[in-house]
Design a protein around this motif. Structure first.
Motif, PDB file in Angstrom:
ATOM      1  N   GLY A  35       0.810  -1.223   0.000  1.00 45.46           N
ATOM      2  CA  GLY A  35       0.000   0.000   0.000  1.00 45.46           C
ATOM      3  C   GLY A  35       0.833   1.258   0.000  1.00 45.46           C
ATOM      4  N   VAL A  36       2.138   1.159   0.294  1.00 48.99           N
ATOM      5  CA  VAL A  36       2.994   2.346   0.323  1.00 48.99           C
ATOM      6  C   VAL A  36       3.370   2.720  -1.118  1.00 48.99           C
ATOM      7  CG1 VAL A  36       5.217   3.283   1.097  1.00 48.99           C
ATOM      8  CG2 VAL A  36       3.929   1.726   2.582  1.00 48.99           C
ATOM      9  N   ALA A  37       3.224   4.030  -1.424  1.00 48.74           N
ATOM     10  CA  ALA A  37       3.557   4.493  -2.769  1.00 48.74           C
ATOM     11  C   ALA A  37       5.061   4.373  -2.996  1.00 48.74           C
ATOM     12  CB  ALA A  37       3.114   5.946  -2.927  1.00 48.74           C
ATOM     13  N   ARG A  38       5.460   4.160  -4.243  1.00 47.84           N
ATOM     14  CA  ARG A  38       6.888   4.007  -4.551  1.00 47.84           C
ATOM     15  C   ARG A  38       7.266   4.874  -5.740  1.00 47.84           C
ATOM     16  NH1 ARG A  38       8.820   0.227  -1.410  1.00 47.84           N
ATOM     17  NH2 ARG A  38       7.239  -0.999  -0.330  1.00 47.84           N
ATOM     18  N   GLU A  39       8.470   5.414  -5.664  1.00 49.59           N
ATOM     19  CA  GLU A  39       9.030   6.168  -6.787  1.00 49.59           C
ATOM     20  C   GLU A  39      10.391   5.582  -7.098  1.00 49.59           C
ATOM     21  OE1 GLU A  39       7.152  10.659  -6.437  1.00 49.59           O
ATOM     22  OE2 GLU A  39       9.310  10.359  -6.256  1.00 49.59           O
ATOM     23  N   ASN A  40      10.584   5.158  -8.325  1.00 45.72           N
ATOM     24  CA  ASN A  40      11.851   4.520  -8.723  1.00 45.72           C
ATOM     25  C   ASN A  40      12.207   3.368  -7.783  1.00 45.72           C
ATOM     26  OD1 ASN A  40      12.090   6.508 -10.738  1.00 45.72           O
ATOM     27  ND2 ASN A  40      13.063   7.901  -9.269  1.00 45.72           N
ATOM     28  N   GLY A  41      11.203   2.646  -7.356  1.00 47.86           N
ATOM     29  CA  GLY A  41      11.427   1.485  -6.512  1.00 47.86           C
ATOM     30  C   GLY A  41      11.574   1.794  -5.036  1.00 47.86           C
ATOM     31  N   ALA A  42      11.726   3.099  -4.694  1.00 53.22           N
ATOM     32  CA  ALA A  42      11.911   3.458  -3.286  1.00 53.22           C
ATOM     33  C   ALA A  42      10.577   3.872  -2.682  1.00 53.22           C
ATOM     34  CB  ALA A  42      12.912   4.599  -3.163  1.00 53.22           C
ATOM     35  N   ALA A  43      10.388   3.480  -1.421  1.00 54.43           N
ATOM     36  CA  ALA A  43       9.130   3.846  -0.748  1.00 54.43           C
ATOM     37  C   ALA A  43       9.064   5.352  -0.522  1.00 54.43           C
ATOM     38  CB  ALA A  43       9.041   3.126   0.593  1.00 54.43           C
ATOM     39  N   VAL A  44       7.863   5.902  -0.784  1.00 53.24           N
ATOM     40  CA  VAL A  44       7.662   7.324  -0.478  1.00 53.24           C
ATOM     41  C   VAL A  44       7.262   7.399   0.997  1.00 53.24           C
ATOM     42  CG1 VAL A  44       6.462   9.448  -1.117  1.00 53.24           C
ATOM     43  CG2 VAL A  44       6.925   7.716  -2.854  1.00 53.24           C
ATOM     44  N   ALA A  45       8.271   7.298   1.837  1.00 60.53           N
ATOM     45  CA  ALA A  45       8.039   7.264   3.283  1.00 60.53           C
ATOM     46  C   ALA A  45       9.243   7.885   3.980  1.00 60.53           C
ATOM     47  CB  ALA A  45       7.842   5.828   3.761  1.00 60.53           C
ATOM     48  N   SER A  46       8.977   8.500   5.119  1.00 59.81           N
ATOM     49  CA  SER A  46      10.040   9.195   5.840  1.00 59.81           C
ATOM     50  C   SER A  46      10.009   8.778   7.305  1.00 59.81           C
ATOM     51  CB  SER A  46       9.834  10.715   5.711  1.00 59.81           C
ATOM     52  OG  SER A  46      10.677  11.422   6.586  1.00 59.81           O
ATOM     53  N   ALA A  47      11.113   8.154   7.746  1.00 60.19           N
ATOM     54  CA  ALA A  47      11.233   7.824   9.166  1.00 60.19           C
ATOM     55  C   ALA A  47      11.765   9.074   9.865  1.00 60.19           C
ATOM     56  CB  ALA A  47      12.195   6.651   9.338  1.00 60.19           C
ATOM     57  N   GLU A  48      11.087   9.469  10.930  1.00 61.44           N
ATOM     58  CA  GLU A  48      11.390  10.794  11.472  1.00 61.44           C
ATOM     59  C   GLU A  48      11.646  10.765  12.970  1.00 61.44           C
ATOM     60  OE1 GLU A  48       8.363  13.463  10.029  1.00 61.44           O
ATOM     61  OE2 GLU A  48       8.885  13.036   7.923  1.00 61.44           O
ATOM     62  N   LEU A  49      12.446  11.732  13.383  1.00 53.78           N
ATOM     63  CA  LEU A  49      12.767  11.911  14.790  1.00 53.78           C
ATOM     64  C   LEU A  49      12.222  13.270  15.203  1.00 53.78           C
ATOM     65  CD1 LEU A  49      14.434  10.657  17.145  1.00 53.78           C
ATOM     66  CD2 LEU A  49      16.379  11.992  16.326  1.00 53.78           C
ATOM     67  N   PHE A  50      11.709  13.354  16.409  1.00 55.07           N
ATOM     68  CA  PHE A  50      11.005  14.579  16.797  1.00 55.07           C
ATOM     69  C   PHE A  50      11.498  14.988  18.182  1.00 55.07           C
ATOM     70  CE2 PHE A  50       7.317  16.611  18.795  1.00 55.07           C
ATOM     71  CZ  PHE A  50       6.848  17.454  17.811  1.00 55.07           C
ATOM     72  N   VAL A  51      12.146  16.141  18.271  1.00 53.03           N
ATOM     73  CA  VAL A  51      12.568  16.621  19.591  1.00 53.03           C
ATOM     74  C   VAL A  51      12.015  18.024  19.807  1.00 53.03           C
ATOM     75  CG1 VAL A  51      14.688  15.254  19.614  1.00 53.03           C
ATOM     76  CG2 VAL A  51      14.741  17.599  18.741  1.00 53.03           C
ATOM     77  N   ILE A  52      11.981  18.413  21.067  1.00 52.09           N
ATOM     78  CA  ILE A  52      11.485  19.757  21.396  1.00 52.09           C
ATOM     79  C   ILE A  52      12.682  20.604  21.828  1.00 52.09           C
ATOM     80  CG2 ILE A  52      10.013  21.079  22.958  1.00 52.09           C
ATOM     81  CD1 ILE A  52       8.407  19.415  21.040  1.00 52.09           C
ATOM     82  N   ILE A  53      12.796  21.792  21.236  1.00 56.17           N
ATOM     83  CA  ILE A  53      13.911  22.682  21.587  1.00 56.17           C
ATOM     84  C   ILE A  53      13.355  24.007  22.104  1.00 56.17           C
ATOM     85  CG2 ILE A  53      15.519  21.650  19.948  1.00 56.17           C
ATOM     86  CD1 ILE A  53      14.816  23.948  18.017  1.00 56.17           C
TER      87      ILE A  53
END
Lengths: 232, 395
Positions: free
Chosen positions: B90-108
């Motif tokens: 179900g994840v969209a792909r562009e040039n074989g790579a997943a259009v997805a972003s693993a993210e880190l979230f901090v508060i400053i």
């Protein structure tokens, strides 16, 4: 509009009691009065004798505590407020001591007011207003506001408003009470003409003998009772 | 003459007398305008906040958190979990790579431009696909950060509200210095309140190893969500929570929006009470000053009901005038006004613009109308009950 015996107003055994706190004030006590059609009746009496109260009962502006009030054969004391309002619009012309004109309206618009309760068209209303203002000699000042008119002129507007619907009866409460002698005489002359020439039945409250002298008949009220002669 | 015409005539006579009592009429109108300004002003904060948080929420973007986490702050995902998510159906792909972003979230902590006091600002580490996933991210000033470098781009709202985020400036967070290289827009959404940098750099700067807090994945289409969710939640190797972005943002804004709406409603109610007394006073005054006129009209044959209606209509007209003035004033004063507030569910600042919406204005006008009708009701009843004979002799 009158009964077969020619009596237009029949007030019978009328009592009117006002309440002031726990105190009862008997203004009218078992009062009887008949006014034939075409009469010009003056009601005289000292202040507080109940003259205006009686006039208000005849005009359906107030209700008697006891007794009956019949105008033209209709028991107005039995009417609902709504019926009474419609009846007043159709049958009663009222003239007040302080004219009671609406200050935001011109003379002609003030005169037109009662016609707003009729099905007449705007053109018909305008025609009636012109006729009524001419009858009271004020057609030249029809666009003036009350504040631009003298006391006598304002009362003429008041009379024009009272007669515009061709009412069954004219009820006048001290119509000259706020006027100088000359203006008062003119107003009385106008009322006399309406009575003599147009057959209008008029009941006029006054405390002025000069005014009552212009009526066909005068009755006196004192302490809630009616007298044919001025009581001692 | 029919009933409506009677009402129109008596109302017109009453309206004509307003200049005679303009003082109290102005006070009542201004009071109601004040209620509307406050009502619209405060609630436009809630509307603006909700709009900022939810406007970019889409149904074809899924957010993956640790199972049981309600927000990114309380979430944590390893690199292996991020990989499973990206490989899910179900994840969209562009040039074989997943259009997805693993993210880190901090508060400053970054000082506000307006007060100089520190505020919590979200600092997000994103992967290269992040702008593609969100779909509406555009660098409006400067350039995109380079991967592997201590560079940040600031959302337009963050750059506007917080000091030191202009392009070319350097900000020091802990022991690390970051160069602000660009400003980006994100369709007015919550991302505009954030700073973005490369995930890997942020992981190193904050010693997070190779952990993430969320994965944002673009789906092939919205209806692929269930398949995507089922694949992840049924996988015994991972324990994750999968939500649509739109639902996630809506949920994130609920507490703050309800709080602001509640406060706004209480304040508006108190002011409305004052305005109601003002309207009552004005209309009692109107009835008292027109006692003889009303009695005269009734003596001439006008009914009591048209008198009641005329007083109510006049009161309503004054209230609506105040409502429109207040609504217009609130719109001119508040709509689009930029501000930032705390999102209590993430404990971070979200910059947003006050939003005076048509629905909000309509609600405010309804409040004004209610005040007008209540303010006119008792005076109208008094007017109708005035004894005609006594009224005729009033001076």
């Amino acid at each position: 509009m009158s009964t077969s015996d020619g009596v237009l107003v029949r007030v019978k055994d009328v009592e009117k009691v006002f309440h002031r706190g726990s105190e009862e004030i008997h203004v009218l006590s078992g009062l009887n009065l008949e006014v034939p059609k075409g009469e010009f009746l003056a009601l005289m009496g000292p202040s507080g004798s109940g003259k205006s109260t009686l006039l208000n009962l005849m005009g359906g502006l107030d209700r008697a505590t006891n007794g009956t009030v019949e105008i033209g054969g209709e028991r107005i004391d039995e009417m609902s407020d709504r019926q009474l309002a419609a009846w007043r619009a159709r049958h009663v012309g009222l003239v007040f001591q302080f004219y009671n004109l609406l200050p935001v309206l011109t003379a002609e618009r003030n005169v037109e007011l009662p016609l707003l309760l009729t099905p007449l068209s705007k053109a018909e209303r305008r025609q009636h207003v012109e006729t009524a203002l001419t009858a009271v000699g004020l057609n030249q000042r029809s666009r003036h506001y009350p504040r631009q008119l003298s006391g006598g002129e304002q009362q003429r507007v008041g009379i024009a408003r009272a007669i515009i619907t061709d009412p069954t009866i004219l009820l006048c409460d001290e119509p000259t009470g706020d006027l100088d002698r000359k203006s008062g005489d003119e107003i009385l002359g106008l009322l006399q003409a309406l009575n003599r020439e147009h057959g209008k039945t008029i009941v006029m409250v006054t405390h002025d003998p000069h005014a009552s002298a212009r009526a066909k008949r005068t009755v006196y009220l004192d302490k809630g009772q009616l007298f044919k002669e001025k009581p001692e | 003459m029919n009933w409506l015409s009677q009402i129109a005539s008596v109302t017109w006579f009453g309206v004509c007398t307003i200049p005679r009592r303009k003082g109290s009429a102005i006070v009542a109108t201004a009071g109601i305008a004040g209620v509307v300004v406050v009502f619209v002003g405060v609630l436009s904060i809630a509307q603006g906040f909700r709009k900022a948080v939810t406007s970019t929420g889409r149904d074809d973007i899924a957010i993956v958190l640790r199972d049981g986490a309600n927000n990114e702050m309380s979430s944590g995902l390893g690199r292996d979990v991020a990989r499973v998510v990206k490989d899910a159906p179900g994840v969209a792909r562009e040039n074989g790579a997943a259009v997805a972003s693993a993210e880190l979230f901090v508060i400053i902590d970054v000082p506000k431009r307006s007060t100089g006091t520190d505020a919590n600002v979200p600092f997000r580490g994103v992967e290269a696909a992040a702008p593609t996933v969100r779909g509406n991210v555009t660098v409006t000033q400067g350039r995109m950060f380079e991967r592997g470098r201590n560079e940040v781009i600031a959302g337009v709202a963050a750059a506007r509200e917080f000091a030191g985020l202009d392009v070319g400036k350097t900000i020091k967070l802990g022991k690390t210095e970051w160069n602000v290289v660009g400003v980006f827009s994100a369709g007015g959404g919550v991302a505009e309140s954030e700073l973005w940098t490369d995930t890997t750099v942020l992981q190193q700067a904050y010693q997070r190893g190779d952990s993430y807090q969320s994965v944002y994945a673009q789906l092939v289409s919205p209806d692929k969500f269930q398949e995507f969710k089922d694949a992840l939640t049924s996988n015994p190797q991972i324990k994750v929570k999968v939500v649509r972005q739109a639902e996630f943002y809506a949920d994130q804004s609920t507490m703050t929006t309800n709080f602001i709406t509640g406060i706004g409603t209480v304040i508006a109610l108190m002011m409305a009470l004052g305005a109601l007394l003002g309207a009552l006073n004005t209309m009692y005054n109107a009835v008292a000053s027109r006692g003889r006129e009303i009695a005269t009209l009734r003596a001439l044959g006008f009914g009591a009901a048209p008198v009641v209606c005329s007083v109510l209509i006049e009161s309503l007209a004054l209230a609506l005038t105040g409502g429109v003035i207040g609504g217009l004033g609130a719109y001119l004063a508040f709509d689009g006004y930029g501000a930032a507030t705390m999102n209590f569910q993430t404990w971070s600042q979200i910059a947003f613009a006050f939003a005076v919406t048509p629905k909000l204005l309509l609600n405010a006008i309804l409040w004004a109308a209610t005040i007008g009708l209540l303010g006119g009701l008792f005076p109208a009843i008094r007017a109708a009950r005035l004894p005609i004979a006594a009224g005729l002799r009033e001076t």
